[in-house]
Design a protein around this motif. Structure first.
Motif, PDB file in Angstrom:
ATOM      1  N   GLU A 350      16.419   1.098 -10.244  1.00 35.24           N
ATOM      2  CA  GLU A 350      16.277   0.851  -8.813  1.00 35.24           C
ATOM      3  C   GLU A 350      14.837   1.034  -8.365  1.00 35.24           C
ATOM      4  O   GLU A 350      14.060   1.757  -8.981  1.00 35.24           O
ATOM      5  CB  GLU A 350      17.218   1.733  -7.996  1.00 35.24           C
ATOM      6  CG  GLU A 350      17.006   3.210  -8.144  1.00 35.24           C
ATOM      7  CD  GLU A 350      18.053   4.019  -7.372  1.00 35.24           C
ATOM      8  OE1 GLU A 350      19.108   3.462  -7.016  1.00 35.24           O
ATOM      9  OE2 GLU A 350      17.799   5.212  -7.126  1.00 35.24           O
ATOM     10  N   GLY A 351      14.508   0.333  -7.280  1.00 37.78           N
ATOM     11  CA  GLY A 351      13.160   0.377  -6.733  1.00 37.78           C
ATOM     12  C   GLY A 351      12.989   1.509  -5.742  1.00 37.78           C
ATOM     13  O   GLY A 351      13.896   2.305  -5.486  1.00 37.78           O
ATOM     14  N   ALA A 352      11.798   1.581  -5.181  1.00 35.66           N
ATOM     15  CA  ALA A 352      11.488   2.612  -4.192  1.00 35.66           C
ATOM     16  C   ALA A 352      12.320   2.402  -2.932  1.00 35.66           C
ATOM     17  O   ALA A 352      12.728   1.284  -2.599  1.00 35.66           O
ATOM     18  CB  ALA A 352      10.006   2.564  -3.844  1.00 35.66           C
ATOM     19  N   VAL A 353      12.574   3.496  -2.235  1.00 29.85           N
ATOM     20  CA  VAL A 353      13.228   3.404  -0.938  1.00 29.85           C
ATOM     21  C   VAL A 353      12.179   3.077   0.125  1.00 29.85           C
ATOM     22  O   VAL A 353      10.990   3.332  -0.047  1.00 29.85           O
ATOM     23  CB  VAL A 353      13.960   4.726  -0.612  1.00 29.85           C
ATOM     24  CG1 VAL A 353      12.975   5.826  -0.257  1.00 29.85           C
ATOM     25  CG2 VAL A 353      14.990   4.527   0.486  1.00 29.85           C
ATOM     26  N   TRP A 354      12.604   2.448   1.217  1.00 32.93           N
ATOM     27  CA  TRP A 354      11.728   2.080   2.334  1.00 32.93           C
ATOM     28  C   TRP A 354      10.579   1.166   1.863  1.00 32.93           C
ATOM     29  O   TRP A 354       9.414   1.458   2.072  1.00 32.93           O
ATOM     30  CB  TRP A 354      11.158   3.307   3.040  1.00 32.93           C
ATOM     31  CG  TRP A 354      12.151   4.376   3.367  1.00 32.93           C
ATOM     32  CD1 TRP A 354      12.081   5.688   3.001  1.00 32.93           C
ATOM     33  CD2 TRP A 354      13.352   4.246   4.127  1.00 32.93           C
ATOM     34  NE1 TRP A 354      13.152   6.381   3.470  1.00 32.93           N
ATOM     35  CE2 TRP A 354      13.962   5.525   4.180  1.00 32.93           C
ATOM     36  CE3 TRP A 354      13.992   3.182   4.757  1.00 32.93           C
ATOM     37  CZ2 TRP A 354      15.163   5.755   4.842  1.00 32.93           C
ATOM     38  CZ3 TRP A 354      15.196   3.413   5.406  1.00 32.93           C
ATOM     39  CH2 TRP A 354      15.758   4.680   5.455  1.00 32.93           C
TER      40      TRP A 354
END
Length: 457
Positions: A350-354
């Motif tokens: 998964e990628g970064a949040v925000w």
């Protein structure tokens, strides 16, 4: 012969006017003039933001805060300030760091925005202790070593009532130094000759809207002067005044981006501007030139945009930055320009949040990958949110309720597979991307995967 010369002269004048008008149109519709420098992202994946400029001995020194980690989920954690320098705005060298432990802050990731100035061969770095207070450091060189002469705030909490005294900006004119600070409402005070105390009480700086009524601002002001006009900038907005202490009249849009610093370099006006390089909490810096209309207002290019703009792309040219293994797989970077992993269970990355991708302007997802497993299906999950007050305080995600895109893939295939999905074909999303998740090989617990490119556009 005389008539011919007149005709030639007239023709040249018309062509000259056309070229001049064309040049004006080009200048008003693009970032930079012919000789100006434009860099969308000056320090990719380095987490440098909150830019502050000092020009000294024909060299530009750039002071930036450093975001602690791209994997931060619910706060701005900034663990140091870094100093870079350049003599051409393109090539940079690292000059040093300033740590919070060198100040009264102590061992806390509170290195928020500041400003740098020079007086009588001494250099002064005014810094924020988060949004609590403002301190000052002094050095004999723009690269240090730095010391905290007060050992306590120059602007302590409560100095101006309810406004938090942080995000300082220093303006010098005729040997007089003024410090601006605050958020929502700005205050300004004269610095004493020793530069580590105030020579006047803070005064409210009023900003008036088009209707003449006082209006609020944001944090981190920038102040500069051109042609007897004072400019007060906060993020993507600005105001003008004939008086340093205002009142300032709101004008409208400034160049897109966040915190900024405005300066002149070899006759050209520029701004370093905070961008969202990786995410809301791991940012970068853009460099844009500034151009003015005859009345002093700022001419905003028609193609002005923030970084990134209209979506988000990951090409993995530099590192794994912005992506992690959530479960069931390793994740590492390959210098060929991809991330890859060994599957050891139910693999999820998964990628970064925000990530600050505007889904209201993006309708597709593109993924380029290799499936070196027996899996025949993969999945992309899109967590989205609606922007609102302090939205970042809620990083939690219920993935069962988020949009899912399940797709067919070729098993045990070393060829690069390219898939494009129209988001609306699978359901509705909110206005902004919160986090992207990929199950690269559904239903298998061994094998390998590679992701070469991801784009939300």
């Amino acid at each position: 012969m005389r008539n011919l010369m007149i005709l030639i002269a007239t023709t040249m004048l018309v062509l000259s006017c056309k070229n001049s008008n064309k040049k004006k149109e080009e200048d008003s519709s693009h970032y930079s003039s012919e000789n100006a420098v434009y860099i969308p992202n000056v320090f990719p994946e380095e987490g440098l933001t909150d830019p502050h400029v000092l020009i000294d001995n024909n060299r530009l020194y750039l002071f930036c805060g450093h975001d602690e980690s791209w994997n931060t989920e619910e706060d701005w954690r900034m663990n140091r300030w870094e100093i870079r320098s350049s003599d051409n705005l393109i090539d940079w060298r690292k000059e040093g760091e300033i740590l919070p432990t060198q100040t009264y802050i102590g061992d806390k990731p509170n290195c928020w925005a500041g400003d740098i100035t020079k007086r009588d061969n001494k250099y002064y770095w005014y810094f924020s202790n988060r949004n609590h207070s403002t301190g000052v450091m002094v050095a004999d060189s723009p690269v240090g070593p730095w010391s905290d002469p007060l050992g306590k705030p120059l602007l302590p909490a409560g100095i101006v009532g309810k406004t938090h005294p942080y995000d300082p900006a220093i303006f010098e004119e005729n040997g007089k130094y003024t410090i601006f600070f605050g958020a929502g409402k700005y205050y300004a005070a004269t610095l004493a000759e020793n530069m580590i105390s105030l020579d006047s009480d803070p005064k409210l700086i009023k900003v008036l809207g088009k209707n003449g009524k006082e209006m609020g601002t944001q944090d981190k002001s920038t102040v500069f002067k051109r042609n007897n006009i004072y400019y007060l900038v906060w993020g993507p907005k600005y105001a003008m005044s004939k008086n340093l202490y205002g009142p300032y009249e709101f004008q409208g849009a400034f160049l897109k981006g966040g915190h900024n610093d405005v300066f002149q370099w070899k006759g050209q006006w520029y701004a370093f501007i905070e961008n969202k390089d990786i995410s809301l909490f791991y940012r970068g810096v853009s460099l844009k030139s500034i151009h003015f209309n005859e009345d002093g207002t700022i001419r905003i290019p028609k193609d002005d945009k923030g970084y990134p703009s209209k979506g988000r792309q990951w090409d993995f040219k530099h590192s794994t930055m912005g992506w992690r293994s959530k479960q069931g797989t390793t994740l590492k970077w390959d210098k060929s320009g991809c991330i890859k992993g060994d599957i050891k269970g139910e693999a999820i990355i998964e990628g970064a949040v925000w990530t600050s991708a505007n889904l209201s302007q993006a309708d597709s997802i593109i993924v380029k990958f290799k499936n070196l497993s027996s899996a025949t299906k993969g999945r992309i999950s899109i967590a989205s949110h609606t922007l609102g007050n302090r939205f970042w305080k809620h990083p939690e995600i219920d993935w069962d309720k988020e949009l899912k895109i399940e797709f067919d893939i070729k098993p045990n295939n070393s060829e690069l597979q390219v898939l494009r999905f129209k988001i609306s074909d699978f359901g509705k999303v909110e206005e902004s991307l919160k986090r992207l998740r990929i199950d690269p090989a559904l239903g298998v617990t061994s094998g390998k995967w590679e992701v070469h490119y991801i784009s939300v556009e």
